[in-house]
Design an enzyme around this catalytic site. Structure first.
Site, short mmCIF file in Angstrom:
data_model
loop_
_atom_site.label_atom_id
_atom_site.label_comp_id
_atom_site.label_asym_id
_atom_site.label_seq_id
_atom_site.Cartn_x
_atom_site.Cartn_y
_atom_site.Cartn_z
N GLU A 112 69.77 36.77 59.99
CA GLU A 112 69.55 37.85 59.03
C GLU A 112 70.61 37.85 57.93
O GLU A 112 70.31 38.11 56.76
CB GLU A 112 69.56 39.21 59.76
CG GLU A 112 68.53 39.32 60.87
CD GLU A 112 69.07 38.96 62.24
OE1 GLU A 112 68.73 39.67 63.20
OE2 GLU A 112 69.83 37.96 62.35
N CYS A 160 70.71 41.91 66.59
CA CYS A 160 71.73 42.35 67.54
C CYS A 160 72.33 43.69 67.10
O CYS A 160 72.34 44.03 65.91
CB CYS A 160 72.83 41.30 67.67
SG CYS A 160 73.72 40.94 66.15
N CYS A 176 73.94 42.68 63.36
CA CYS A 176 72.99 42.43 62.27
C CYS A 176 72.21 43.69 61.91
O CYS A 176 71.82 43.88 60.76
CB CYS A 176 72.03 41.31 62.65
SG CYS A 176 72.81 39.69 62.71
N ARG A 184 68.32 14.68 74.43
CA ARG A 184 69.69 14.99 74.84
C ARG A 184 70.42 15.82 73.79
O ARG A 184 71.20 16.73 74.12
CB ARG A 184 70.48 13.70 75.10
CG ARG A 184 70.03 12.92 76.30
CD ARG A 184 70.81 11.62 76.43
NE ARG A 184 70.31 10.78 77.52
CZ ARG A 184 70.79 9.59 77.82
NH1 ARG A 184 71.79 9.08 77.10
NH2 ARG A 184 70.28 8.90 78.82
N LEU A 239 74.98 8.68 79.06
CA LEU A 239 74.38 10.01 78.97
C LEU A 239 74.77 10.76 77.70
O LEU A 239 74.91 11.98 77.70
CB LEU A 239 74.74 10.85 80.22
CG LEU A 239 74.41 10.23 81.58
CD1 LEU A 239 74.83 11.16 82.71
CD2 LEU A 239 72.92 9.92 81.68
N GLU A 297 67.61 13.91 85.04
CA GLU A 297 67.15 12.57 84.64
C GLU A 297 67.10 11.57 85.79
O GLU A 297 66.58 10.47 85.62
CB GLU A 297 68.05 12.05 83.51
CG GLU A 297 67.48 10.81 82.83
CD GLU A 297 68.09 10.53 81.47
OE1 GLU A 297 68.75 9.48 81.32
OE2 GLU A 297 67.90 11.35 80.56
N GLY A 325 68.53 9.99 89.93
CA GLY A 325 67.35 9.17 90.25
C GLY A 325 66.26 9.94 90.97
O GLY A 325 66.22 11.18 90.96
N LEU A 333 65.55 14.02 91.45
CA LEU A 333 64.35 14.62 90.88
C LEU A 333 63.49 15.28 91.96
O LEU A 333 63.02 16.41 91.79
CB LEU A 333 63.54 13.55 90.15
CG LEU A 333 64.12 13.05 88.83
CD1 LEU A 333 63.54 11.68 88.48
CD2 LEU A 333 63.82 14.05 87.71
#
Length: 351
Positions: free
Chosen positions: A55, A80, A89, A194, A214, A292, A294, A298
């Protein structure tokens, strides 16, 4: 169905807000436009915590200041109402003399949560809330998940061969270098992801086998916080994840002192590991994480249905043996070719 006038301007707010993806953390993505006689006279978005909010940037961008009091301010998230690194704001909007405000969606942050709207209305502003709310909520899915579910927004990401293997068998490995399933374009896309998300998580074996960096080497933008599960601290200090080009957090059951660029979080590996990791990240104000690999890491998140979106690359090669890819049930959002590789994007309908 065509968009209404209010929706059109709100979608421009959403478009502007996306410019802060990857840099605004831990603040939300917010865009704002100022409209006078159906003409946009000011635009702004929030780029980084501690810097001006959307804003403020929108109001300051207006060249013909005398039109501001007659204009309507559009903003994708409730203004806010509290003092943080910057003033509220809501106060600026009131002080600017703006009397019409259109808001996409309420802020779930307990420090705001309707107080910004209330302050504007008490000052005599005509406030409309809930315009293009679905798009505004999708924009800030990370921020909303962090505040309402007390965990980061979780992306799963992996690459698999045409015959659904994520890694070759030991017999097929000819060196310690990573065995690439996807091409350069897919890897660049992964680095873009990423740059947009706040952290990335891998397990011990991934680091031992592939020695990944990474980071965002192939894309412009900040590198994510690297999170490595290393129960017994067996990863050698020469590993690339210990280089100072990005911050690293090691999840372990051993006690070890932090260094300048590497921090350690001690947990119990006999308890719910993904849940504990989410609690650690929430406490550190991390709003998103890419899991990501292994396969074992996951699968631990999939087993608990602890994921929100998944990106699965399928390369054109075949291994015939090795480590099979996880099995995922989700709603397919999109399927597209990235050069020679196929990318499937899934959404978890349960989260």
């Amino acid at each position: 169905m065509p968009l209404s006038k209010h929706e059109t301007y709100m979608m421009r707010c959403v478009q502007l807000a996306r410019n802060g993806l990857g840099t605004s953390y831990p603040n939300p993505l917010v865009g704002s436009v100022i409209v006078h006689n159906d003409r946009i006279i000011g635009e702004g978005w929030h780029y980084k915590s501690g810097m001006a909010h959307a804003e403020v940037n929108a109001i300051e961008s207006v060249r013909e200041k005398h039109f501001v009091k007659e204009a309507t301010l559009y903003v994708s998230l409730e203004p806010c109402s509290h003092y943080g690194k910057t003033p509220p704001c809501a106060n600026l909007i009131i002080d600017s003399g703006i009397k019409k405000v259109v808001v996409g969606i309420l802020d779930p942050n307990p420090l705001v949560a309707g107080r910004g709207i209330q302050k504007l209305m008490e000052a005599g502003c005509d406030v409309l809330v809930g315009v293009a709310s679905e798009a505004c909520e999708e924009l800030n899915k990370r921020f909303f998940t962090y505040h309402t579910k007390k965990r980061p927004y979780i992306f799963l990401k992996w690459a698999q061969t045409e015959d659904r293997y994520v890694a070759p068998s030991k017999e097929l490995r000819t060196s310690k270098a990573p065995y690439w399933i996807t091409g350069k374009a897919a890897r660049q896309w992964s680095h873009k992801l990423r740059a947009e998300e706040q952290s990335i998580l891998v397990g011990t074996q991934t680091v031992l086998d592939d020695d990944p960096g990474l980071t965002t080497r192939d894309w412009s933008g900040p590198s994510p916080l690297r999170i490595v599960i290393d129960r017994n601290l067996i990863i050698p200090e020469t590993a690339t994840v210990f280089k100072g080009d990005a911050e690293t957090l090691i999840i372990t059951e051993k006690e070890k002192e932090d260094t300048t660029t590497v921090q350690y979080a001690t947990i119990s590996f006999s308890e719910n590991l993904p849940k504990q990791i989410c609690e650690i990240l929430h406490a550190r104000r991390v709003q998103s994480v890419i899991v990501e690999g292994g396969a074992r890491t996951l699968e631990s998140f999939i087993a608990l249905d602890l994921w929100d979106e998944a990106y699965i690359f399928t390369g054109s090669g075949r291994f015939t043996s090795g480590i099979l890819a996880p099995i995922l049930s989700g709603r397919l959002l999109s399927e597209k070719k990235i050069k020679e590789d196929l990318l499937h994007h899934y959404k978890n309908p349960n989260t």
